[in-house]
Design a protein around this motif. Structure first.
Motif, PDB file in Angstrom:
ATOM      1  N   SER A 197       2.990  -5.446   7.063  1.00  0.00           N
ATOM      2  CA  SER A 197       1.698  -6.075   6.804  1.00  0.00           C
ATOM      3  C   SER A 197       0.610  -5.020   6.660  1.00  0.00           C
ATOM      4  O   SER A 197       0.793  -3.860   7.062  1.00  0.00           O
ATOM      5  N   ARG A 198      -0.520  -5.434   6.118  1.00  0.00           N
ATOM      6  CA  ARG A 198      -1.639  -4.492   5.991  1.00  0.00           C
ATOM      7  C   ARG A 198      -2.151  -4.064   7.361  1.00  0.00           C
ATOM      8  O   ARG A 198      -2.573  -2.915   7.543  1.00  0.00           O
ATOM      9  N   ARG A 199      -2.132  -4.989   8.319  1.00  0.00           N
ATOM     10  CA  ARG A 199      -2.572  -4.618   9.674  1.00  0.00           C
ATOM     11  C   ARG A 199      -1.652  -3.549  10.264  1.00  0.00           C
ATOM     12  O   ARG A 199      -2.121  -2.580  10.863  1.00  0.00           O
ATOM     13  N   LEU A 205      -1.435   4.353   9.748  1.00  0.00           N
ATOM     14  CA  LEU A 205      -2.360   5.380   9.254  1.00  0.00           C
ATOM     15  C   LEU A 205      -3.264   5.882  10.375  1.00  0.00           C
ATOM     16  O   LEU A 205      -3.551   7.084  10.467  1.00  0.00           O
ATOM     17  N   ALA A 206      -3.710   4.967  11.245  1.00  0.00           N
ATOM     18  CA  ALA A 206      -4.545   5.386  12.378  1.00  0.00           C
ATOM     19  C   ALA A 206      -3.762   6.298  13.322  1.00  0.00           C
ATOM     20  O   ALA A 206      -4.296   7.304  13.817  1.00  0.00           O
ATOM     21  N   LEU A 207      -2.488   5.974  13.558  1.00  0.00           N
ATOM     22  CA  LEU A 207      -1.657   6.810  14.423  1.00  0.00           C
ATOM     23  C   LEU A 207      -1.469   8.195  13.814  1.00  0.00           C
ATOM     24  O   LEU A 207      -1.485   9.212  14.535  1.00  0.00           O
ATOM     25  N   LEU A 315       2.728   8.016   6.930  1.00  0.00           N
ATOM     26  CA  LEU A 315       1.953   7.875   5.697  1.00  0.00           C
ATOM     27  C   LEU A 315       2.580   6.844   4.760  1.00  0.00           C
ATOM     28  O   LEU A 315       1.876   6.039   4.149  1.00  0.00           O
ATOM     29  N   VAL A 316       3.903   6.875   4.632  1.00  0.00           N
ATOM     30  CA  VAL A 316       4.569   5.927   3.741  1.00  0.00           C
ATOM     31  C   VAL A 316       4.425   4.498   4.266  1.00  0.00           C
ATOM     32  O   VAL A 316       4.039   3.581   3.528  1.00  0.00           O
ATOM     33  N   ALA A 317       4.732   4.294   5.553  1.00  0.00           N
ATOM     34  CA  ALA A 317       4.621   2.954   6.130  1.00  0.00           C
ATOM     35  C   ALA A 317       3.176   2.472   6.136  1.00  0.00           C
ATOM     36  O   ALA A 317       2.918   1.266   6.009  1.00  0.00           O
ATOM     37  N   GLY A 318       2.237   3.407   6.253  1.00  0.00           N
ATOM     38  CA  GLY A 318       0.829   3.017   6.255  1.00  0.00           C
ATOM     39  C   GLY A 318       0.270   2.729   4.878  1.00  0.00           C
ATOM     40  O   GLY A 318      -0.530   1.807   4.701  1.00  0.00           O
TER      41      GLY A 318
END
Length: 401
Positions: A197-199, A205-207, A315-318
């Motif tokens: 999901s976007r969340r 990305l925050a991590l 980065l990819v998952a985010g």
């Protein structure tokens, strides 16, 4: 195109497919993208040509190892987080384990692979990249505008070889696509199954940012050498565009300057990394295993290997959930069409330098590359068989008569 399934058996299949690629994908990141295209677009049809090109374009934007990031994205799309891990493990562990054996003195890769066989493996990479460039150009560079973007991208990349040039070319191509291609009829959107999901993407990305900022502080405050290693290798995986050889100067600064690894060992490990398939980022496993300080050996190699690849996963998952949404926009599809044409141009430039210039040294190499290309494109032989055949041919041709 078959719908992905998200069960453990699918992740196991992803692992087996990437394991074969991890054992046979010689030639560096550009060649890896060619192997991936043949495996996932042409043979297995896990995703379409444009969807694959969009993943390659995203990987060019992100720092870190481009081919490994494309592999993570394919695994994530195919079988969720388990698929992403399976793709990384299958593609990465063969070369990482071999390099850790080398670092601990169990094997000597530089001596175990004859020069002729290694030369044959370099030559087959020329054929693999040529096949990928031809196929992607046929699909993604139709029309004057896209052909022009491709040619200009190749020319700029050859004239100004730099990882930052690559990022600039892709950004300029996106603007050109928005200007020149927004009125051009674009082909139908090819959806990617992204089970994030976007969340969740925003959390990943925050991590990524938190670790990038916090690890240097933790390394200063803690007296643990392991934390310092995680910081050094995480930073190397986070801040380098272009991946592969571009990361070497940063790694040398991180491990040779403080005396963690000797300069001779660094050079020897780099030479060994050229003799194994898979991503060059597995060089981190060698460095971690050959540390002059603790942790070293298998523990150090594992820490360094995981730390340098964690940013790629984050980065990819985010980015993928947001990238998939952007790909649905008509304007964004025009941007991506320009970017895809530029990506083909960058691959074309890489086909000449460094792929061809490092592999083609005489008429015999030209003939072997042509035969490998014919085997892939016309005889439809499996890439792993062509790789083995070229390695054997190079070894036979180099033997004294």
């Amino acid at each position: 195109m078959p719908e992905p399934d998200h069960d453990h058996r699918s992740a196991w299949r992803v692992f087996l497919v990437f394991l074969r690629l991890g054992l046979t994908s010689f030639g560096g990141p550009v060649a890896h993208l060619g192997y991936f295209r043949d495996e996932f677009v042409t043979r297995r049809r896990w995703l379409g040509e444009r969807a694959y090109a969009d993943l390659v374009a995203l990987a060019q934007f992100l720092p870190g190892p481009a081919s490994s990031q494309v592999g993570l994205a394919v695994g994530l799309s195919r079988a969720g987080y388990a698929g992403a891990f399976a793709a990384w493990a299958g593609f990465t562990l063969p070369s990482a384990i071999a390099l850790m054996f080398f670092a601990t003195g169990v094997a000597s890769l530089g001596a175990s692979i004859p020069y002729g066989a290694l030369q044959g493996l370099k030559v087959v990479a020329v054929a693999v990249v040529a096949q990928a460039v031809w196929g992607m150009a046929h699909s993604l560079c139709k029309g004057r505008a896209r052909l022009s973007i491709m040619a200009l991208a190749a020319g700029v990349a050859l004239s100004l070889p730099s990882s930052w040039t690559q990022v600039g070319v892709i950004a300029a191509a996106g603007l050109a696509g928005l200007t020149l291609l927004k009125q051009v009829p674009l082909l139908a959107h090819e959806p990617l199954s992204i089970p994030v999901s976007r969340r969740a993407g925003a959390s990943w990305l925050a991590l990524f940012v938190v670790l990038l900022l916090a690890l240097p502080i933790a390394a200063q405050l803690a007296s643990s050498r392991a934390v310092a290693m995680v910081d050094a290798f995480y930073r190397a995986g986070s801040l380098v565009f272009g991946g592969g050889h571009v990361v070497l100067p940063l790694l040398q600064t991180e491990v040779v300057a403080p005396g963690w690894v000797g300069s001779e060992a660094f050079i020897a490990g780099y030479g060994a990394a050229q003799a194994v398939p898979g991503p060059l980022f597995t060089f981190a496993a060698f460095l971690g295993a050959s540390m002059n300080v603790e942790p070293s050996g298998w523990t150090g190699g594992t820490i360094a290997l995981v730390a340098i690849f964690v940013p790629a996963f984050l980065l990819v998952a985010g980015a993928l959930p947001f990238w998939e949404g952007l790909r649905r926009s008509t304007r964004m599809r025009a941007v991506i069409a320009g970017i895809n044409a530029a990506v083909v141009g960058l691959l074309l430039a890489a086909l000449y330098r460094p792929v061809s210039t490092s592999a083609i040294h005489g008429p015999g190499d030209v003939v072997l590359a042509a035969l490998a290309l014919a085997a892939l494109m016309y005889w439809k032989l499996p890439p792993w068989l062509v790789v083995v055949g070229c390695g054997a041919a190079g070894w036979l041709c180099s033997r004294p008569t």
